[in-house]
Design an enzyme around this catalytic site. Structure first.
Site, PDB file in Angstrom:
ATOM      1  N   GLU A  50       0.371   9.877  15.090  1.00 37.34           N
ATOM      2  CA  GLU A  50      -0.525   8.776  15.470  1.00 37.34           C
ATOM      3  C   GLU A  50      -0.237   8.252  16.877  1.00 37.34           C
ATOM      4  O   GLU A  50       0.914   8.198  17.311  1.00 37.34           O
ATOM      5  CB  GLU A  50      -0.362   7.634  14.473  1.00 37.34           C
ATOM      6  CG  GLU A  50      -1.341   6.485  14.680  1.00 37.34           C
ATOM      7  CD  GLU A  50      -1.502   5.685  13.416  1.00 37.34           C
ATOM      8  OE1 GLU A  50      -2.351   6.040  12.579  1.00 37.34           O
ATOM      9  OE2 GLU A  50      -0.763   4.704  13.253  1.00 37.34           O
ATOM     10  N   LYS A  68      -0.405   4.898  18.804  1.00 36.74           N
ATOM     11  CA  LYS A  68      -0.414   3.493  18.373  1.00 36.74           C
ATOM     12  C   LYS A  68       0.271   2.657  19.453  1.00 36.74           C
ATOM     13  O   LYS A  68       1.474   2.777  19.661  1.00 36.74           O
ATOM     14  CB  LYS A  68       0.364   3.462  17.059  1.00 36.74           C
ATOM     15  CG  LYS A  68       0.420   2.181  16.323  1.00 36.74           C
ATOM     16  CD  LYS A  68       1.061   2.408  14.947  1.00 36.74           C
ATOM     17  CE  LYS A  68       1.104   1.169  14.119  1.00 36.74           C
ATOM     18  NZ  LYS A  68       1.751   1.372  12.816  1.00 36.74           N
ATOM     19  N   LYS A 119      -8.460   5.723  13.160  1.00 36.61           N
ATOM     20  CA  LYS A 119      -7.826   4.685  12.345  1.00 36.61           C
ATOM     21  C   LYS A 119      -8.357   3.357  12.823  1.00 36.61           C
ATOM     22  O   LYS A 119      -8.123   2.953  13.960  1.00 36.61           O
ATOM     23  CB  LYS A 119      -6.316   4.706  12.568  1.00 36.61           C
ATOM     24  CG  LYS A 119      -5.543   5.598  11.640  1.00 36.61           C
ATOM     25  CD  LYS A 119      -5.313   4.888  10.327  1.00 36.61           C
ATOM     26  CE  LYS A 119      -4.358   5.614   9.438  1.00 36.61           C
ATOM     27  NZ  LYS A 119      -3.169   4.870   9.155  1.00 36.61           N
ATOM     28  N   GLU A 170      -7.503   5.225   1.856  1.00 33.66           N
ATOM     29  CA  GLU A 170      -6.144   4.682   1.755  1.00 33.66           C
ATOM     30  C   GLU A 170      -5.995   3.765   0.539  1.00 33.66           C
ATOM     31  O   GLU A 170      -6.852   2.936   0.270  1.00 33.66           O
ATOM     32  CB  GLU A 170      -5.874   3.891   3.033  1.00 33.66           C
ATOM     33  CG  GLU A 170      -4.479   3.357   3.140  1.00 33.66           C
ATOM     34  CD  GLU A 170      -4.266   2.720   4.492  1.00 33.66           C
ATOM     35  OE1 GLU A 170      -4.153   3.455   5.492  1.00 33.66           O
ATOM     36  OE2 GLU A 170      -4.237   1.480   4.556  1.00 33.66           O
ATOM     37  N   ASN A 193      -0.478   4.397   1.254  1.00 40.28           N
ATOM     38  CA  ASN A 193       0.115   3.603   2.331  1.00 40.28           C
ATOM     39  C   ASN A 193       1.422   2.967   1.846  1.00 40.28           C
ATOM     40  O   ASN A 193       1.418   2.139   0.929  1.00 40.28           O
ATOM     41  CB  ASN A 193      -0.867   2.523   2.805  1.00 40.28           C
ATOM     42  CG  ASN A 193      -0.441   1.947   4.153  1.00 40.28           C
ATOM     43  OD1 ASN A 193       0.651   2.252   4.638  1.00 40.28           O
ATOM     44  ND2 ASN A 193      -1.279   1.137   4.747  1.00 40.28           N
ATOM     45  N   GLU A 235       1.516   7.773   4.096  1.00 46.30           N
ATOM     46  CA  GLU A 235       1.334   7.083   5.380  1.00 46.30           C
ATOM     47  C   GLU A 235       2.304   5.917   5.539  1.00 46.30           C
ATOM     48  O   GLU A 235       2.528   5.170   4.586  1.00 46.30           O
ATOM     49  CB  GLU A 235      -0.058   6.448   5.463  1.00 46.30           C
ATOM     50  CG  GLU A 235      -1.231   7.353   5.297  1.00 46.30           C
ATOM     51  CD  GLU A 235      -2.512   6.516   5.223  1.00 46.30           C
ATOM     52  OE1 GLU A 235      -3.545   7.074   4.870  1.00 46.30           O
ATOM     53  OE2 GLU A 235      -2.469   5.311   5.488  1.00 46.30           O
ATOM     54  N   SER A 236       2.799   5.768   6.729  1.00 41.55           N
ATOM     55  CA  SER A 236       3.539   4.577   7.189  1.00 41.55           C
ATOM     56  C   SER A 236       5.021   4.548   6.803  1.00 41.55           C
ATOM     57  O   SER A 236       5.406   4.974   5.714  1.00 41.55           O
ATOM     58  CB  SER A 236       2.930   3.266   6.670  1.00 41.55           C
ATOM     59  OG  SER A 236       1.562   3.194   6.925  1.00 41.55           O
TER      60      SER A 236
END
Ligand SMILES: O=C(O)c1ccccc1NCC(=O)[C@H](O)[C@H](O)COP(=O)(O)O
Length: 260
Positions: free
Chosen positions: A58, A60, A120, A169, A190, A220-221
């Site tokens: 990603e 970001k 996103k 998500e 997530n 994710e994350s």
């Protein structure tokens, strides 16, 4: 008010302004024209083949959890780096107010890479789906918590018609049920709680059992270290999405190792 609620409130006002500049019917027409004028295969669709573990890197610049991460990042340079490392796709945060991203960031990535690009953002209006087509995204995030059942079903269908892969998500088993009932085929678990921003990467392991085997799952994350990465990979998910730690290290190999 939770962090997500604040973001959605600001987003709603922003989208209303955008719709005054370009009405939804106009945006729809442009998006449909783009669909008919482009004939390339959407490479994000390869995720459904479940062939390899997919890393989505990603871009970001900032976030509510971290503040500024890398505001003046060389977006095109990072995109080329992710491509050189054999990533499956690039995720671009296009949200302006909380993440300092932009649609231009996504278009810049699109212009330098042949990798598929995920948008996103916080999608709450059909106008944004048409805009997502116009900026050249191959996939788009839909946040189950941010959408009603009917809206989520419609958005998944519209994205599919536009040849954009919806990444839906979820944060808990109830959202998984909702996402599946609405037609999600690609689910992102997530590990970040969007109400209070706490991270728990074991959430992926806990929730995996609620998702049928034929559905593609991305974690994710919050993947911050080599150990986190290897743990997530060992769970049998189809891929992972990493933002903050890639942006901070500037050398993703430290997290994913030499071989992916
Ligand atoms: O990153 C945040 O602080 C955040 C806060 C509120 C809503 C969404 C947020 N992040 C969006 C994302 O989806 C993440 O950027 C993505 O999953 C990557 O996470 P990470 O690797 O932890 O940066």
């Amino acid at each position: 008010m939770s962090v997500l609620e604040k973001i959605l409130e600001v987003k709603k006002k922003e989208v209303e302004k955008c719709k005054q500049l370009v009405p939804v019917e106009k945006m729809k027409k442009l998006a449909i024209e783009k669909c008919t004028s482009t004939s390339c295969e959407n490479k994000f669709g390869n995720i459904f083949k479940k062939e390899n573990f997919c890393i989505i890197g990603e871009i970001k610049r900032a976030s509510p959890s971290e503040g500024i991460i890398s505001e003046n990042v060389d977006v095109k340079g990072i995109a080329k780096l992710y491509e050189s490392l054999g990533f499956f796709a690039i995720s671009v945060l296009t949200e302006k107010n909380f993440f300092k991203g932009s649609e231009q960031d996504l278009m810049d990535v699109r212009s330098v890479t042949s990798l598929p690009v995920l948008r996103k953002d916080f999608i709450i209006d059909i106008w944004q789906l048409y805009q997502t087509k116009m900026i050249g995204a191959d996939a788009a995030l839909l946040i189950t918590k941010a959408l009603g059942n009917k809206q989520l079903s419609i958005f998944i269908k519209v994205l599919e018609i536009l040849d954009i892969v919806p990444l839906v998500e979820v944060e808990n088993e109830y959202e998984i049920e909702k996402a599946l009932n609405c037609g999600a085929k690609l689910i992102g678990i997530n590990n970040r709680n969007l109400n209070d921003l706490t991270i728990d990467i074991r959430k992926t392991e806990r929730l995996l059992k609620y998702i049928p085997k034929d559905v593609v799952v991305i974690s994710e994350s919050g993947i911050k270290s080599r150990e986190d990465f290897e743990y997530i990979r060992s769970l049998g998910v189809d891929g992972c999405l990493i933002g903050t730690s890639f942006m901070k290290t500037q050398n993703p190999v430290e997290i994913i190792g030499e071989r992916i």
